[in-house]
Design a protein around this motif. Structure first.
Motif: not given
Ligand code: SF4
Lengths: 213, 474
Positions: B386, B327, B321-322, B350, B380, B324-325
């Motif tokens: 996920i 999800c 996970c990076i 996540i 994602c 990014c939010g």
């Molecule tokens: S979508 Fe969710 S799980 Fe995937 S990188 Fe972004 S925060 Fe992490």
């Protein structure tokens, strides 16, 4: 240490201050990481050089920046007083602008002394068309805080130095050493209050790029 | 418990686990204000839509996701040597490296660095890791004043709440509430809720903070093994203001933040903000590789359960996970239940995977807070599976006896019923009779299904009964 790592049964390594945590973490990583998987090839990703300059201008404008195409430093000098409050403190790292700005080329000073800067004018190595950013390293900033602490930021780049995407950007950067480097894409901004976009959060309220061609 | 959330008297998250409330109960609190739920839902969906627009402009998007995912697979499979490579290169650049097995060790290191410099105040840029480790509370107990400099984080800090979203910490707050907080703490006129005006006020307040703090702490978005540098991404420039004006810069990172080579940043920086907010890149993507002349730079490398997750084959992908939010923004459950209902520093899909790794009993409810619709996995940027992991966690949690009580009871009843044809037919019949003659037995608050809906009209007979009656003799 090697022995302990190769012996998965002996997971509890003695704590020895910070060193203890290091050995413990590295041993646990080694024990729990999966079998080696190869790195993928990333050379396939390439942007289109054609029209990169125009794309750069559109992108930076979309994210709140301003672009001027200029042919000389004299043109830049003429534009500064009409777009900024030149009666306030203007600092630049560029010797070509020493008659309109206070020169700072990285002399050892207290960064706090830069708190009242109205306008900083610096050079950047190149710009990136896909996101409107410019790449600047410490040697071009004079002081690391200079492009952040000013009320307004102006950046000079050579018009031919626009690359299409981040991949070409890192190709250019290669493995050169710098103490600090940053991509700057537009003015400082926030949208934390009900997602309303506000320019000028903590850093510059505006970003102007002079494309020198 | 609900008091903690509504009165904001305590930043500590409500206690969960045995006997505590779970995601559904916390979501109930959020759901009381239907207008706010709709507004929260729409705002996040709007951000998700911006993500889509931005992503569709990149023809090689899917290839980028595959590449990012493959790079992260390599990172996880070679993490031991990358960490040591990173450490050696950063040290060669004059950065001091610390290792912390858990939150207590991390927080003690931060505290000792602050103490060494004889100060009692610190400015901090956004770091979800320090939220996970409860650094602010720890330092407050030790007499250290911490100011969060990301505007959204500053707002929730004034409200004595944890962030409800990893990228948009105060996404749950209305501007009028923020205006009221600013009125109370920063002296703005009562009733002024103009975002421009409030941001300007925060700008002045925080500039004073940046100029007067000797110690600054930032998070780490990416740490590059090959060069020993680390990258911090912000839109506001708060990490840079803090770091470049400080005498000592502390950066806290989880062991999973490593990427192998500098050029790989090209892949991740293209994916990160497009997935997060739809922006092509954050305003500042700052690469720190050496301390400024006269400055000290420290990196604290933290485990806190990550090595355990690395060893869980089904769940190790969550370490890619990076943050990014994306999800969260796309999750129908997150959007309508609010980040605080996850009672964990990282909320949303996540967070529901990462939390049970830290404490399976306390967070047993979270993997159930999902419809398993798969939208999270679809957006994602590093292709974490996920929704599959959420499904797998449910099984692990049930097998370990930590299933949320309500789910346990109904599942037992269902298992018994499904195991016996007689019980199944009787239960169906009884259900239809009850729904027909005594609908009030189901249409009430005790039935969680009814809360948001009317129960359907029951059919007069089951398919089984219909089939028996209408079946033609062969
Ligand atoms: S979508 Fe969710 S799980 Fe995937 S990188 Fe972004 S925060 Fe992490």
């Amino acid at each position: 240490m090697n022995q302990e790592i190769q012996n998965p049964a002996n997971q509890k390594l003695p704590l020895q201050g910070a060193g203890g945590a290091r050995e413990k973490i590295l041993a646990a990583v080694l024990q729990n990481q999966p079998a080696l998987q190869n790195l993928p090839d990333i050379t396939f990703v390439k942007g289109d050089v054609e029209g990169a300059q125009e794309r750069y201008i559109t992108t930076l404008t979309t994210i709140g920046g301003k672009v001027f195409k200029v042919n000389s430093f004299d043109e830049i000098k003429a534009l500064i007083p009409t777009h900024f409050d030149a009666s306030k403190r203007v600092v630049s790292t560029l010797p070509q602008l020493s008659d309109i700005a206070e020169l700072n080329q990285g002399e050892p000073i207290d960064p706090h002394s830069l708190e009242d800067i109205e306008l900083s004018i610096i050079r950047a190595h190149f710009g990136i068309a896909e996101n409107g950013s410019v790449w600047v390293t410490e040697d071009l900033m004079g002081q690391r805080v200079l492009p952040f602490i000013c009320q307004h930021l102006a950046v000079v780049i050579d018009a031919e130095n626009i690359v299409p995407t981040m991949h070409e950007a890192y190709q250019r950067i290669g493995l050169i050493k710098y103490g600090f480097g940053t991509f700057i894409a537009g003015p400082s901004k926030t949208a934390d209050i009900e997602q309303s976009l506000v320019l000028g959060a903590h850093g510059p309220r505006s970003m102007t790029v002079f494309l020198l061609g | 418990m609900s008091q903690n959330i509504t009165t904001h008297t305590d930043k500590k998250l409500p206690l969960q686990g045995a006997g505590g409330a779970d995601h559904a109960a916390l979501a109930d609190i959020f759901n009381k204000d239907e207008d706010r739920v709709n507004w929260h839902d729409e705002t996040l969906w709007w951000i998700r839509a911006k993500r889509d627009l931005s992503v569709h402009k990149i023809p090689e998007w899917e290839a980028l996701r595959d590449t990012a995912s493959a790079i992260k697979n390599n990172v996880l499979s070679n993490l031991n040597s990358y960490l040591q490579q990173f450490e050696a290169n950063a040290q060669a650049n004059g950065i001091v490296i610390h290792w912390a097995a858990d939150g207590a060790e991390h927080n003690a290191i931060v505290h000792s660095l602050i103490k060494k410099h004889n100060v009692t105040r610190m400015v901090k840029s956004k770091s979800m890791l320090t939220e996970e480790l409860h650094l602010n509370e720890y330092l407050a107990e030790n007499g250290i004043d911490v100011i969060d400099s990301d505007l959204g984080e500053r707002i929730v800090q004034l409200a004595k709440e944890p962030p409800s979203h990893i990228v948009l910490p105060c996404i749950h707050k209305k501007k009028e509430e923020i205006g009221e907080l600013f009125h109370q703490f920063l002296g703005t006129p009562a009733g002024n809720a103009d975002p421009q005006f409030l941001t300007e006020t925060a700008r002045h307040h925080l500039r004073e903070t940046f100029l007067s703090r000797k110690v600054a702490l930032t998070g780490v978005n990416f740490a590059i093994a090959e060069t020993g540098e680390f990258v911090v991404c912000t839109n506001e420039g708060n990490a840079d203001m803090g770091a470049h004006l400080s005498d000592i810069h502390i950066a806290s990172m989880g062991i999973e933040k490593i990427i192998p080579e500098r050029k790989h940043l090209g892949v991740f920086l293209r994916l990160l903000t497009r997935s997060a907010t739809g922006q092509p890149i954050t305003t500042y993507s700052s690469h720190f590789s050496k301390p400024r002349d006269g400055q000290e730079m420290h990196i604290i490398i933290v485990d806190n359960g990550r090595t355990v997750q690395l060893g869980r084959e089904d769940f190790r992908n969550s370490l890619k996970c990076i943050r990014c939010g994306a999800c969260m923004n796309t999750c129908p459950v997150y959007r309508r239940s609010g980040g605080h209902s996850y009672h964990n520093a990282i909320s949303g899909p996540i967070g529901a995977i990462l939390a049970p790794n830290l404490d399976m009993e306390k967070y047993a409810d979270l993997p159930f807070a999902s419809t398993l619709c798969g939208s999270c996995s679809n957006v994602c940027p590093v292709k974490i599976d996920i929704h599959d992991q959420l499904y797998k966690w449910r099984q692990v949690i049930v097998q370990n006896g930590y299933a949320p009580t309500a789910k346990k009871l109904s599942m037992q009843a269902m298992a018994t019923t499904l195991a016996s044809p007689f019980a199944y037919h009787m239960a169906g019949k009884a259900g239809r009779l009850v729904m027909k003659y005594a609908p009030f037995a189901l249409n009430n608050k005790l039935n969680p299904w009814y809360k948001q809906r009317d129960m359907p009209k029951p059919p007069d007979e089951s398919f089984g009964e219909w089939y028996k009656k209408n079946r033609k003799a062969p």
